[in-house]
Design an enzyme around this catalytic site. Sequence first.
Site, PDB file in Angstrom:
ATOM      1  N   SER A   1       0.793  -1.227   0.000  1.00  0.00           N
ATOM      2  CA  SER A   1       0.000   0.000   0.000  1.00  0.00           C
ATOM      3  C   SER A   1       0.826   1.278   0.000  1.00  0.00           C
ATOM      4  CB  SER A   1      -0.949  -0.008   1.194  1.00  0.00           C
ATOM      5  OG  SER A   1      -0.243  -0.246   2.395  1.00  0.00           O
TER       6      SER A   1
ATOM      7  N   HIS B   1      -5.227  -3.885  -2.220  1.00  0.00           N
ATOM      8  CA  HIS B   1      -4.933  -2.943  -3.309  1.00  0.00           C
ATOM      9  C   HIS B   1      -4.797  -3.625  -4.668  1.00  0.00           C
ATOM     10  CE1 HIS B   1      -4.482   0.655  -0.839  1.00  0.00           C
ATOM     11  NE2 HIS B   1      -4.026  -0.169   0.087  1.00  0.00           N
TER      12      HIS B   1
ATOM     13  N   LYS C   1     -12.014  -0.407  -1.292  1.00  0.00           N
ATOM     14  CA  LYS C   1     -11.129   0.412  -2.128  1.00  0.00           C
ATOM     15  C   LYS C   1     -11.665   0.426  -3.561  1.00  0.00           C
ATOM     16  CE  LYS C   1      -7.487  -0.537   1.152  1.00  0.00           C
ATOM     17  NZ  LYS C   1      -7.594   0.645   1.991  1.00  0.00           N
TER      18      LYS C   1
HETATM   19  C1  LIG Z   1      -3.253  -4.185   2.680  1.00  0.00           C
HETATM   20  C2  LIG Z   1      -4.469  -3.686   3.388  1.00  0.00           C
HETATM   21  N1  LIG Z   1      -5.208  -4.561   4.094  1.00  0.00           N
HETATM   22  C3  LIG Z   1      -6.318  -4.179   4.732  1.00  0.00           C
HETATM   23  C4  LIG Z   1      -6.731  -2.857   4.720  1.00  0.00           C
HETATM   24  C5  LIG Z   1      -7.953  -2.474   5.485  1.00  0.00           C
HETATM   25  O1  LIG Z   1      -9.056  -2.457   4.647  1.00  0.00           O
HETATM   26  P1  LIG Z   1     -10.399  -1.735   5.102  1.00  0.00           P
HETATM   27  O2  LIG Z   1     -10.218  -0.287   4.807  1.00  0.00           O
HETATM   28  O3  LIG Z   1     -11.452  -2.387   4.299  1.00  0.00           O
HETATM   29  O4  LIG Z   1     -10.563  -1.995   6.573  1.00  0.00           O
HETATM   30  C6  LIG Z   1      -6.015  -1.923   4.002  1.00  0.00           C
HETATM   31  C7  LIG Z   1      -6.477  -0.515   3.965  1.00  0.00           C
HETATM   32  O5  LIG Z   1      -5.855   0.409   4.317  1.00  0.00           O
HETATM   33  C8  LIG Z   1      -4.849  -2.332   3.321  1.00  0.00           C
HETATM   34  O6  LIG Z   1      -4.113  -1.456   2.639  1.00  0.00           O
END
Ligand SMILES: Cc1ncc(COP(=O)(O)O)c(C=O)c1O
Length: 402
Positions: free
Chosen positions: A188, A216, A248
């Site tokens: 990310s 992502h 996302k």
């Molecule tokens: C790799 C990763 N996993 C999980 C999440 C969390 O997702 P959510 O926003 O649906 O809680 C994110 C979001 O920032 C992320 O980048």
Amino acid sequence: MTSTLREPVTLQGRIRTELQKLHDAHLHISPRVLEAPQRARTRILGRDVVNLASNNYLGFADHPFLKERAAQYLQRWGAGAGAVRTIAGTLQIHEDFETQLAAFKHTGSALVLQSGFTTNQGVLGTLLQEGDLVVSDELNHASIIDGLRLAKATKKVYRHKDLTDLRRVLDENPTDGLIMVVTDGVFSMDGDIAPLADIVALAREYGAVTYVDDAHGSGVLGEQGRGTVHHFGLQDAPDVLQIGTLSKAWGVVGGYAAGPADLRDLLINRARPFLFSTGHPPAVVGALSAAIDLVQQEGGFMERLWDNTRFFKAELHRLGFDTFGSETPITPVIFGEAETAFEASRRLLERGVFAVGLGFPTVPKGLARIRNIVTAEHTQDDLERALNAYEAVGREMGVIGG
Ligand SMILES: Cc1ncc(COP(=O)(O)O)c(C=O)c1O
């Protein structure tokens, strides 16, 4: 005996001390407020801005097709689920959407949880037990780190995408328990893709399963956005777990675990966020089902996303910016020190571009950056406006030459 009297800790004192620590470490955040919907152009501080800060890859967050379905589900099924899913909160539409998602992902089943964050907590917390070994990429997301805190397994970290280091960790920690390698599909902060084929091949040598958090990569990679696992042709591998978010590219909120029916069954019975927190409201389910339909019915979203990504990156390179080897729409521009990145972000906003600066501990010291995310919704004009602002700010601050 004399007792030493000390001032009791008060709630006010605790709050003030903690806030002060954040200010002292320059880590205090005040979120920017969007005064218009989440789109490629939005409004901040009364100004129209090109938005390079969202995760709205496909432009679905304010898409009429999703909003219409959300409104229909709201009218037909009500405002809330009314209970946790395991008690009385599973509506027919929850199950139907999970069937739709599993078909899209080509897995036997899928389970949807409240968010990507809670999905990592629920799945890692359920699958890993004492005596197991879990090996995690050092740049994995915070929700994986917190999920692993809940697991009783032995936890080890390997250097980012470094297969030699992964092998070292696997060699040094033999176990008869379950062995799991955990990686983001797309990272990310850097926008690079995990070398999944190589990771899975190495994991197999040790009888390990591979857990891919594709927050992502979903909607961004693989045919019609089926994700990083599909991008590498690993969707039929029984030893690869597909985890991801619906918050996302899919434009709404939620997380999923896609896999065989018995994985779903176990998670329903054991994953604590699923067991102890209310399910999604109908409008969320409606919008999500529309998102998966839309990407299959109407092509072009991913093509626009990737055309925009290629154009934006190439132009940043031409101007002399360092995008740190990013391979996806996540496009960091490296500024070095956190203060420089934050100042650049302020100056970009003054020029009508919303892009957020990130410093330590979110990213390593000396690699502070602005993280730009290009979407399918940006027009050529949006991107050119952003690039003009970057060029001006980069020159003013001496980050690029000229
Ligand atoms: C790799 C990763 N996993 C999980 C999440 C969390 O997702 P959510 O926003 O649906 O809680 C994110 C979001 O920032 C992320 O980048």
